[in-house]
Every structure is written in structure tokens, then in C-alpha cells.
Write an enzyme that holds these catalytic residues in place. Structure first.
Site, PDB file in Angstrom:
ATOM      1  N   ASP A 136       0.795  -1.223   0.000  1.00 42.72           N
ATOM      2  CA  ASP A 136       0.000   0.000   0.000  1.00 42.72           C
ATOM      3  C   ASP A 136       0.835   1.285   0.000  1.00 42.72           C
ATOM      4  OD1 ASP A 136       0.915  -0.016   2.605  1.00 42.72           O
ATOM      5  OD2 ASP A 136      -1.035  -0.366   3.507  1.00 42.72           O
ATOM      6  N   CYS A 193     -27.074  -2.480   3.045  1.00 41.28           N
ATOM      7  CA  CYS A 193     -26.438  -2.427   4.374  1.00 41.28           C
ATOM      8  C   CYS A 193     -25.616  -1.153   4.533  1.00 41.28           C
ATOM      9  CB  CYS A 193     -25.547  -3.652   4.576  1.00 41.28           C
ATOM     10  SG  CYS A 193     -24.684  -3.662   6.167  1.00 41.28           S
ATOM     11  N   CYS A 200     -19.385   4.442  12.125  1.00 37.77           N
ATOM     12  CA  CYS A 200     -18.175   5.273  12.112  1.00 37.77           C
ATOM     13  C   CYS A 200     -18.362   6.462  13.056  1.00 37.77           C
ATOM     14  CB  CYS A 200     -17.875   5.768  10.705  1.00 37.77           C
ATOM     15  SG  CYS A 200     -16.388   6.811  10.622  1.00 37.77           S
ATOM     16  N   CYS A 216     -10.981  10.089   9.558  1.00 39.06           N
ATOM     17  CA  CYS A 216     -10.831   8.706   9.985  1.00 39.06           C
ATOM     18  C   CYS A 216      -9.976   8.625  11.248  1.00 39.06           C
ATOM     19  CB  CYS A 216     -10.184   7.892   8.867  1.00 39.06           C
ATOM     20  SG  CYS A 216      -9.901   6.166   9.286  1.00 39.06           S
ATOM     21  N   CYS A 245     -15.250  -0.016  11.600  1.00 46.55           N
ATOM     22  CA  CYS A 245     -16.016  -0.314  10.381  1.00 46.55           C
ATOM     23  C   CYS A 245     -15.853  -1.764   9.950  1.00 46.55           C
ATOM     24  CB  CYS A 245     -15.643   0.644   9.247  1.00 46.55           C
ATOM     25  SG  CYS A 245     -13.974   0.443   8.595  1.00 46.55           S
TER      26      CYS A 245
END
Length: 382
Positions: A136, A193, A200, A216, A245
Site C-alpha cells: 500500500d 447495508c 463510524c 478517519c 467499520c
């Protein structure tokens, strides 16, 4: 299109400790361009992303004549087998699950290096083969690659969700000049959903798989300097990352993979006692936490988060330690955070001694963040 080679790679991947593998072509991800530009313009990015959007979308800009991308996934644990020792009167913090065990970047690189070595060993014209592995921290968007390679679908929380392991997977990809038949992409299965969006704590999820990453909590625990006050109570006693989450996602129910020894968490490391973190040295920090992905920003954010966690836990036994930090720590933002934490622990009850301590401190400090936090605590005491 190298069908036999692909089948051998898939078979060998299991022997190498790769839990899922998929293949896609090296065409562009241009359909994401508008979204990435909108997110950047809206200030929803963190700065941790690769800075050049074009290189995130077009494999040919970062690799000579790409033909395919191999995507891999490794499943990680969600439960600790052995609980840490209970220390009476002491609270523990916690690292999010993605930081349990050895830094996943190193684990993924190990698996990808072994996979590339195997391909070179069995493929024809080895000298002509080229590869570019990444995790990542690389250019490509790993969830987009994995979704197109058929590993899973991208959920409303922006994470890749696999059938076998839910979203509890680490992702890596390898660009190569070998043409492979691509696998079938998997479409979103979230339906109506909205559990992750509803759960959150900061409203970071936008509902379409994107997020305002500035909101976040995982990002907030990785920042340096003062954490904005609105986020402090919301991290509770988590000192790195956020799992909320994922925890509420129905696709993650009952998922708990223990396939890789490197990923097994040490309970004393991933759920550390909070007070010792206030005075831990750089050497001690590197020795105890240095192998975790959650150590990548260094000691300071973890210490700051531990101070916040003590305030959220209302741990009265930590007051002497926090007051010592306020008096002796050379870093203004750490001292200011400790002032906030003391205020949370003491609450609104009158405390003449504490008020006198802070009033004296006001006469000796010039740091605006410390002054601001002291004034707030004094107001609360009144």
C-alpha cells in the site's frame, strides 16, 4: 496466454503462504481519475498516498510494457489467543488488528519475493521477465487491483472484502510483463447495508466506498502534533488505528484466521499498559514495538495517544505521571495533551491545588497550545 504457467503459480502460491491470488490485465484504472481528483480537491486525503495521481492510474507510467498484475491477499487474525496479564488499577491501550504481529509490509514482500523467484525458476526466457512488487506504499490502489483481479469486492468502507476472510486481509500486487488471462472482477455485495457508515464515530465514510480520510480515526492516531479535541474522546483507549467499520461488517462475522506465525499478536505488545508509555525511551520503544506496522510514525504519536487514552479511561492513578509529563517533558504538544488528559480525569470538581498548579504554569510557559489547554481545564474546574 500462459494458462499452464498461471495454474502452476496458483498451486505454488498456497505452498508459499499466500491465502488468495488473482490476475488482471495491466490496463488503466482511468475510471477512478475523477474520484481521486475530487477527493484531493475536497481535502479528503491524508498525504500518505502516492502523490502523483497519473501514476496511480496508469501502470505503463511506472513500468515498462506491463502486461498483467498479480494480486495477492494474506489473512490476518482478529482474536488474541492469550489475554494479557491483568494489572490491578492499570488500564491498557490497544493497537488495531492490522498492526498485530510483524509489519505486514515485510510479510507481503517476503511472499511476493518468493513468488517471483518461483516464476523465474519455472518460466521460459527467464532473462526477459520483469516484475514490480508493491504494497500500500506503492503507486497503484491495492483494493482496486484486488477487486479487478477477482479477490473480493470493495465495500462501502473502502476495504476489500473477501468471501473467505472478510476484510481482514493484507494486499500486495506485482506488475509483470507476462501476459496472463485475467480473472473475473467481483461486484459490490453490500446491498442496502450501511452498518459501517452508521457505526463510524466521525462520519468519515461517504457511502460509496470513499471516505474523508482526514476524519478517519485511524489517520488521526497516526498524525503528529496535537490531535484536534473533537477526535480525542472518540479514540477511547485505542492508541493506533481503528477497527470499528470492520467489526460491524456482516461479512466479517466469525472471521479469525491464524495461518501465519509472523502475524500472531503478543498481547503485552498489542495491548500495552498505558502508563509506562509516557516515559518509554526511544531505544525501549524500538525494541518492544519496532517490528509493528503501528510503529512507523515513531514513538511520539503513540505516547500522545496513550495520554489521551488515560484521560478517556479516567485513570486517577495516572495523575502523578501526567503531572510529571506536564512539568518535565520538553515537547509542548505532549505537555498540552497531558493537561487535557488531567482535565478529563479530574472532571468539573473543584480542585484548588490543581488550579494553583496550572495558574503557576501559566506564568512560566509561552507555548500557545499549553496555555489554551490550561485555560480550558481551569474553566472546567470552576
Amino acid at each position: 496466454m500462459n494458462h499452464a504457467l498461471k495454474e502452476r503459480i496458483i498451486a505454488q502460491s498456497k505452498q508459499l503462504g499466500i491465502d488468495k491470488i488473482g490476475f488482471t490485465d495491466a490496463s488503466s484504472f482511468e475510471h477512478l481519475k475523477d474520484s481521486l481528483e475530487e477527493q484531493k480537491a475536497a481535502g479528503h486525503t491524508t498525504g500518505f498516498e502516492h502523490p502523483v495521481i497519473e501514476e496511480r492510474l496508469y501502470p505503463e507510467k511506472i513500468f515498462d510494457q506491463p502486461q498483467s498484475i498479480i494480486s495477492i491477499a494474506l489473512a490476518y487474525p482478529t482474536k488474541i489467543k492469550e489475554k494479557p496479564d491483568i494489572v490491578r488499577g492499570e488500564r491498557r491501550g490497544s493497537f488495531a488488528r492490522a498492526s498485530w504481529g510483524v509489519d505486514y509490509h515485510n510479510v507481503l514482500r517476503d511472499r511476493m519475493n518468493k513468488l517471483m523467484a518461483f516464476i523465474k525458476e519455472i518460466a521460459e526466457d527467464e532473462a526477459a521477465l520483469t516484475f514490480k512488487p508493491m504494497v500500500d506504499t506503492g503507486e497503484l490502489i491495492d483494493v482496486a487491483v484486488a477487486q479487478r483481479a477477482g479477490l473480493g469486492f470493495i465495500g462501502k468502507n473502502g476495504l476489500l472484502i473477501t468471501e473467505e476472510f472478510g476484510s481482514y486481509v493484507y494486499l500486495g500486487e506485482i506488475i509483470t510483463n507476462i501476459p496472463f488471462e485475467p480473472d473475473t472482477p467481483i461486484e459490490n455485495q453490500c446491498g442496502t447495508c450501511t452498518k459501517c457508515i452508521d457505526a463510524c464515530p466521525t462520519g468519515a465514510l461517504l457511502g460509496d466506498g470513499r471516505m474523508n480520510a482526514q476524519l478517519c480515526l485511524s489517520y488521526q492516531t497516526q498524525t503528529r502534533g496535537m490531535m484536534p479535541e473533537a477526535f480525542r474522546p472518540k479514540i477511547r483507549t485505542v492508541i493506533y488505528g481503528c477497527d470499528i467499520c470492520q467489526q460491524v461488517c456482516p461479512f466479517n462475522k466469525g472471521k479469525d484466521a491464524h495461518f501465519h506465525a509472523e502475524m500472531e499478536p503478543d498481547p503485552e505488545v498489542v495491548t500495552p499498559l498505558l502508563k509506562p508509555l509516557l516515559t518509554i525511551s526511544n531505544k525501549e520503544f524500538k525494541h518492544k514495538f519496532g517490528y509493528l506496522a503501528g510503529s512507523w510514525r515513531g514513538k511520539k504519536p503513540i505516547q500522545r495517544n496513550a495520554i489521551i487514552a488515560l484521560g478517556n479511561a479516567r485513570q486517577k492513578s495516572a495523575l502523578p505521571d501526567l503531572l510529571k509529563v506536564i512539568e518535565e517533558d520538553p515537547r509542548p504538544d505532549i505537555r498540552a495533551t497531558a493537561v487535557w488528559s488531567v482535565g478529563e480525569i479530574v472532571g468539573s470538581k473543584g480542585n484548588p491545588e490543581l488550579e494553583a498548579f496550572f495558574n503557576t504554569l501559566l506564568t512560566t510557559t509561552e507555548a500557545p497550545e499549553i496555555i489554551d489547554e490550561i485555560n480550558k481545564v481551569i474553566k472546567k474546574l470552576h
